[in-house]
Design a protein around this motif. Structure first.
Motif, mmCIF file in Angstrom:
data_model
loop_
_atom_site.group_PDB
_atom_site.id
_atom_site.type_symbol
_atom_site.label_atom_id
_atom_site.label_comp_id
_atom_site.label_asym_id
_atom_site.label_seq_id
_atom_site.Cartn_x
_atom_site.Cartn_y
_atom_site.Cartn_z
ATOM 1 N N GLY A 37 0.738 -1.082 -0.093
ATOM 2 C CA GLY A 37 0.044 -0.050 0.063
ATOM 3 C C GLY A 37 0.838 1.248 0.058
ATOM 4 O O GLY A 37 1.671 1.609 -0.526
ATOM 5 N N GLY A 38 0.334 2.260 0.861
ATOM 6 C CA GLY A 38 1.165 3.335 0.859
ATOM 7 C C GLY A 38 1.160 4.244 2.117
ATOM 8 O O GLY A 38 0.465 3.685 2.964
ATOM 9 N N VAL A 39 1.916 4.921 2.338
ATOM 10 C CA VAL A 39 2.120 5.781 3.460
ATOM 11 C C VAL A 39 2.177 7.325 3.117
ATOM 12 O O VAL A 39 2.715 7.967 2.236
ATOM 13 N N TRP A 40 1.061 8.068 3.825
ATOM 14 C CA TRP A 40 1.156 9.608 3.926
ATOM 15 C C TRP A 40 1.542 9.928 5.032
ATOM 16 O O TRP A 40 1.209 9.581 6.144
ATOM 17 N N LYS A 41 2.559 10.959 5.039
ATOM 18 C CA LYS A 41 3.256 11.511 6.173
ATOM 19 C C LYS A 41 3.229 12.941 6.291
ATOM 20 O O LYS A 41 3.220 13.723 5.427
ATOM 21 N N THR A 42 3.094 13.559 7.574
ATOM 22 C CA THR A 42 3.290 15.079 7.638
ATOM 23 C C THR A 42 4.660 15.434 8.413
ATOM 24 O O THR A 42 5.105 14.455 8.689
ATOM 25 N N GLY A 43 4.962 16.649 8.325
ATOM 26 C CA GLY A 43 6.063 16.972 9.120
ATOM 27 C C GLY A 43 5.570 17.073 10.446
ATOM 28 O O GLY A 43 4.448 17.084 10.901
ATOM 29 N N MET A 44 6.563 17.553 11.240
ATOM 30 C CA MET A 44 6.463 17.957 12.768
ATOM 31 C C MET A 44 5.473 19.277 12.846
ATOM 32 O O MET A 44 5.808 20.100 11.771
ATOM 33 N N GLU A 113 0.812 10.100 10.292
ATOM 34 C CA GLU A 113 0.882 8.939 9.199
ATOM 35 C C GLU A 113 -0.425 8.386 8.922
ATOM 36 O O GLU A 113 -1.325 8.105 9.768
ATOM 37 N N GLU A 114 -0.655 8.116 7.541
ATOM 38 C CA GLU A 114 -1.614 7.527 7.263
ATOM 39 C C GLU A 114 -1.132 6.330 6.392
ATOM 40 O O GLU A 114 -0.372 6.517 5.431
ATOM 41 N N THR A 115 -2.071 4.907 6.512
ATOM 42 C CA THR A 115 -1.588 4.049 5.638
ATOM 43 C C THR A 115 -2.921 3.333 4.983
ATOM 44 O O THR A 115 -3.953 3.444 5.760
ATOM 45 N N THR A 116 -2.741 3.090 3.972
ATOM 46 C CA THR A 116 -4.098 2.378 3.198
ATOM 47 C C THR A 116 -3.565 0.594 2.660
ATOM 48 O O THR A 116 -2.261 0.447 2.760
ATOM 49 N N SER A 117 -4.355 -0.134 2.665
ATOM 50 C CA SER A 117 -4.094 -1.362 2.278
ATOM 51 C C SER A 117 -3.679 -1.762 0.977
ATOM 52 O O SER A 117 -2.898 -2.734 0.597
ATOM 53 N N HIS A 118 -4.124 -0.931 -0.018
ATOM 54 C CA HIS A 118 -3.826 -1.037 -1.521
ATOM 55 C C HIS A 118 -3.533 0.287 -1.935
ATOM 56 O O HIS A 118 -4.131 1.228 -1.738
ATOM 57 N N GLU A 119 -2.412 0.166 -3.002
ATOM 58 C CA GLU A 119 -1.965 1.409 -3.605
ATOM 59 C C GLU A 119 -2.965 2.308 -4.174
ATOM 60 O O GLU A 119 -2.959 3.432 -4.477
#
Length: 152
Positions: A37-44, A113-119
């Protein structure tokens, strides 16, 4: 006359550098690939007592999207793990109230952070975030959506 032109040029360069910094900071909140899947991230960023951080995930696709949000402290320790399902055409908005975090001090540095199961689901979602005051609901900080490009 030369001083005025030099000042104008210096101001134009500073504005251009500022614009580049804004574009870079928005771009850097993008996703990186992860297995399956994928990961979405923010900064601090920080939230203070009396404030809430809310994430928003809009599903633009035709199937439900399973997402998991994690809010981490400055050392990478999880403060909250929030699994959600975003129905087609709808959004989910999990949040974390600073007052519910049992830590000393007024302010705490966090990231999300956010993750999804499929790209493929990543292409169908828009993620934003905001920090707002609990007392009046006024937004004090936003995380805009990351631009999507064909083939992203």
């Amino acid at each position: 006359m030369k001083v005025s032109n030099t000042t104008t040029k210096l101001l134009a360069i500073l504005i251009a550098l500022g614009a580049l910094a804004v574009v870079w900071s928005v771009w850097s909140t993008g996703r990186a690939s992860a297995a399956g899947g994928g990961v979405w991230k923010t900064g601090m960023f920080g939230i203070a007592r009396g404030q809430t951080f809310q994430l928003n995930c809009l599903n633009l696709g035709s199937e439900p999207i399973q997402v998991q949000f994690r809010i981490l402290d400055g050392d990478g320790n999880p403060l909250a793990i929030m699994p959600c399902e975003a129905p087609p055409g709808q959004s989910v908005s999990p949040s974390l109230n600073r007052d519910d975090i049992g830590r000393e001090g007024n302010r705490i540095e966090i990231r999300a952070e956010e993750t999804t199961s499929h790209e493929r689901n990543q292409r169908n979602q828009v993620i934003t975030g905001e920090v707002f005051n609990n007392s009046d609901g006024r937004t004090t900080f936003t995380i805009p959506p990351v631009p999507r490009f064909p083939g992203d």
